[in-house]
Design a protein around this motif. Structure first.
Motif, PDB file in Angstrom:
ATOM      1  N   VAL A 106      -7.837  15.183  31.715  1.00 46.06           N
ATOM      2  CA  VAL A 106      -8.068  14.107  32.691  1.00 46.06           C
ATOM      3  C   VAL A 106      -8.114  14.661  34.105  1.00 46.06           C
ATOM      4  O   VAL A 106      -8.954  14.258  34.922  1.00 46.06           O
ATOM      5  N   ASN A 107      -7.227  15.603  34.441  1.00 45.21           N
ATOM      6  CA  ASN A 107      -7.176  16.132  35.802  1.00 45.21           C
ATOM      7  C   ASN A 107      -6.765  17.608  35.778  1.00 45.21           C
ATOM      8  O   ASN A 107      -5.660  17.971  36.158  1.00 45.21           O
ATOM      9  N   PRO A 108      -7.680  18.485  35.298  1.00 41.95           N
ATOM     10  CA  PRO A 108      -7.320  19.901  35.194  1.00 41.95           C
ATOM     11  C   PRO A 108      -7.074  20.561  36.557  1.00 41.95           C
ATOM     12  O   PRO A 108      -6.282  21.502  36.649  1.00 41.95           O
ATOM     13  N   LEU A 109      -7.719  20.055  37.606  1.00 38.74           N
ATOM     14  CA  LEU A 109      -7.543  20.655  38.927  1.00 38.74           C
ATOM     15  C   LEU A 109      -6.107  20.495  39.412  1.00 38.74           C
ATOM     16  O   LEU A 109      -5.516  21.428  39.979  1.00 38.74           O
ATOM     17  N   ALA A 110      -5.521  19.309  39.174  1.00 37.67           N
ATOM     18  CA  ALA A 110      -4.129  19.084  39.582  1.00 37.67           C
ATOM     19  C   ALA A 110      -3.192  20.028  38.840  1.00 37.67           C
ATOM     20  O   ALA A 110      -2.257  20.582  39.431  1.00 37.67           O
ATOM     21  N   MET A 111      -3.442  20.250  37.568  1.00 40.58           N
ATOM     22  CA  MET A 111      -2.619  21.174  36.794  1.00 40.58           C
ATOM     23  C   MET A 111      -2.830  22.611  37.279  1.00 40.58           C
ATOM     24  O   MET A 111      -1.891  23.411  37.300  1.00 40.58           O
ATOM     25  N   ARG A 112      -4.053  22.944  37.695  1.00 40.45           N
ATOM     26  CA  ARG A 112      -4.326  24.301  38.197  1.00 40.45           C
ATOM     27  C   ARG A 112      -3.552  24.558  39.487  1.00 40.45           C
ATOM     28  O   ARG A 112      -2.973  25.635  39.685  1.00 40.45           O
ATOM     29  N   ILE A 113      -3.532  23.560  40.371  1.00 41.41           N
ATOM     30  CA  ILE A 113      -2.808  23.718  41.639  1.00 41.41           C
ATOM     31  C   ILE A 113      -1.326  23.948  41.363  1.00 41.41           C
ATOM     32  O   ILE A 113      -0.696  24.816  41.977  1.00 41.41           O
ATOM     33  N   ARG A 114      -0.777  23.185  40.430  1.00 38.72           N
ATOM     34  CA  ARG A 114       0.630  23.363  40.084  1.00 38.72           C
ATOM     35  C   ARG A 114       0.867  24.751  39.495  1.00 38.72           C
ATOM     36  O   ARG A 114       1.869  25.408  39.793  1.00 38.72           O
ATOM     37  N   THR A 115      -0.050  25.203  38.641  1.00 37.37           N
ATOM     38  CA  THR A 115       0.082  26.525  38.005  1.00 37.37           C
ATOM     39  C   THR A 115       0.018  27.638  39.039  1.00 37.37           C
ATOM     40  O   THR A 115       0.713  28.659  38.926  1.00 37.37           O
TER      41      THR A 115
END
Length: 563
Positions: free
Chosen positions: A93-102
């Motif tokens: 749904v929101n891979p970019l948000a997870m990437r920023i967290r990673t």
């Protein structure tokens, strides 16, 4: 652990049989990396919402606080948490948000049942984008990979002998290895056949025997007729399964049973049947209920007898006391079958035996015979809906209570009229065990197998099956001779087709058992070697000619070894 800590890889893929302890391994790695300050945060990706909670509970026991309520769009979570648990769908749904967290932290990403990253292009792309910056990635799976052309993110591939790329695991721990280590239970598959009657859309009434060679449509209709709670087949099989559970509970007092149903209507009907049989209410787990996870947790902690679930209790769901299962769903992919059986194999103490009741359907019998088979992800292979082992998996994850994918017209073209169950055979360690002729439900012959003690080692189970079958055969022979009749097994040619096959399978299994005593080679390995030499499917669905050829081949081996 030793291999992982020595190599310190960025990506590590572990393929281990269900019940082997992948969660324990992953959390041990996480704890060690946190202690060494190699990572600061943990992200766990699981297939379902229930598994997020289960991971968080397991992590809490080793002192790692995980937030299972985190969502990609949420941004932040409490500082009390060291990591978060999300689903593959949530990442997509929101891979970019997870990437920023990673990127913000040195992150260990644990990808539970990573084959789900290939369920949809968006899922795979989302996982790839979100976790590319991770410091470490630990991938886990306990079932066959997808047989399609979509590569799974963060999995290495290498060309096989045929030049086709195949997945490469860093560490593999199969069912046979786990069984020898007493990590998992030996599994008895108790197959039931019987006569089925149904009416087609044209008004034709059809009768067929479950398990005999039929067309694909007739097999599907026969199976659906058997699983119809209004017939006699399901009540008979549930009563047999409850008898087996009572026997197991003599040695394992808190042992529980699980019925895996196709849809909600059937699940509720099976629960009513169980209440009639046992006098005790069964726990019903429906995927669209908010209390489903709590029901599973409560059942895992108490000592009630039965739970009925609509496909939901599949991969990763941990209820260690489950020891008896009834496979009452039309889903028959190798993935789902392996995951379903995986709910019963987790051993708590040495000697516990798992029992799974299933219809005598060729595809299910083949899965049972090949429980130990290892499969890798093969790229570049064209896959049809019929051959795709993950054909039903998208629906399973998205909507666990979905019925078998069939159109409304197909559903209306069929009406179950009646069914009757008979005991067919037991499948164990690649071999088959049973009695000549038709074995009625509730008979002494059936109890030879239902009454097997619930605490036995794998070798003891095998020896007991051989002993009980031999004793019954001797009694039948003596009774036949006493009445002046020839034993029915004296002439294979005089028997009906299904009796011929049963006699030949028993002869083959006896020879395989003798070969095991002579060489120490496991039964399943010998059956696989015979298949390689002679060709054909597993013994459960082989033709009489194929069985005769294997019988002659193993006799040739014995002569060569003796000479």
């Amino acid at each position: 652990m030793k291999q992982y800590l020595t190599e310190a890889p960025k990506d590590f893929l572990t393929v281990a049989t269900p019940g082997a302890g992948k969660t324990t391994f992953a959390l041990s790695v996480a704890s060690e990396l946190l202690a060494r300050r190699v990572i600061d945060r943990i992200t766990i990706v699981a297939p379902t919402e229930h598994l997020k909670v289960q991971w968080a509970e397991a992590a809490a026991k080793v002192g790692i606080p995980i937030d299972p309520t985190f969502a990609a769009g949420k941004g932040r979570t409490s500082k009390d948490f060291v990591g978060v648990a999300v689903t593959y769908a949530g990442v997509a749904v929101n891979p970019l948000a997870m990437r920023i967290r990673t990127e913000r932290f040195r992150t260990l990403v644990i990808l539970d049942e990573i084959h789900h990253a290939g369920d949809a292009m968006s899922w795979g792309e989302g996982v790839l984008e979100a976790f590319q910056p991770a410091s470490r990635r630990l991938a886990l799976t306990g079932t066959p990979f997808r047989s399609d052309i979509n590569p799974i993110p963060f999995v290495r591939y290498a060309p096989g002998d045929d030049g086709i790329p195949r997945s490469v695991a860093d560490y593999t721990y199969g069912y046979q290895h786990a069984l020898s280590d007493h990590v998992v239970r030996p599994v008895l598959f108790l197959a039931y056949s019987g006569e089925m009657q149904w009416r087609t859309s044209a008004g034709d009434e059809i009768a067929a025997r479950l398990g005999e060679p039929l067309t694909k449509d007739m097999t599907a209709h026969a199976l659906r007729t058997a699983l119809d709670p209004r017939g006699s087949w399901m009540p008979s099989v549930l009563a047999a399964a409850d008898s087996r559970l009572s026997e197991v509970r003599r040695h394992v007092p808190d042992a529980g049973g699980l019925v895996i149903a196709t849809d909600q209507e059937s699940a509720r009907a099976y629960a009513k049947l169980l209440r009639t049989i046992t006098g005790e209410a069964a726990t019903i787990v429906l995927s669209d209920e908010k209390t489903s996870s709590k029901k599973i947790t409560a059942f895992a902690a108490d000592d009630s007898r039965w739970m009925v679930a609509v496909r939901m209790v599949s991969e990763g769901v941990d209820v260690p006391r489950l020891a008896v299962g009834v496979y009452a769903t039309t889903t028959s992919t190798p993935l789902f079958f392996a995951q379903a059986v995986g709910r019963f194999v987790r051993a708590r103490k040495r000697g516990e035996v798992a029992s799974v009741f299933l219809p005598s359907v060729p595809k299910l019998l083949e899965h049972a015979s090949e429980l130990e088979a290892q499969r890798d992800h093969v790229l570049g292979k064209k896959v049809t809906d019929e051959d795709d082992i993950f054909a039903a998996e998208d629906a399973l994850v998205a909507q666990a209570n979905a019925t078998e994918s069939a159109s409304g017209e197909e559903m209306l073209s069929f009406e179950a009229l009646g069914s009757a169950a008979v005991f067919d055979r037991v499948l164990y360690d690649g071999g088959e065990f049973g009695h000549a002729g038709e074995v009625q439900v509730g008979s002494e012959e059936e109890m030879d197998f239902l009454g097997i003690p619930g605490l036995l080692d794998a070798d003891q189970v095998r020896d007991l099956l051989h002993t009980r079958q031999s004793e019954r055969a001797r009694k039948q022979k003596a009774a036949a001779e006493e009445s002046g009749r020839r034993p029915s097994t004296d002439s294979v040619e005089q028997l009906t087709a299904h009796e011929q096959l049963a006699v030949l399978r028993r002869e083959l299994n006896g020879l395989v058992a003798a070969w095991n005593h002579r060489t120490g080679q496991p039964h399943g390995v010998t059956h696989a070697a015979l298949r390689r030499d002679c060709g054909g499917p597993p013994a459960a669905i082989a033709t009489s000619e194929q069985l005769r050829e294997r019988i002659e081949r193993i006799r040739e081996w014995a002569v060569r070894r003796t000479s």
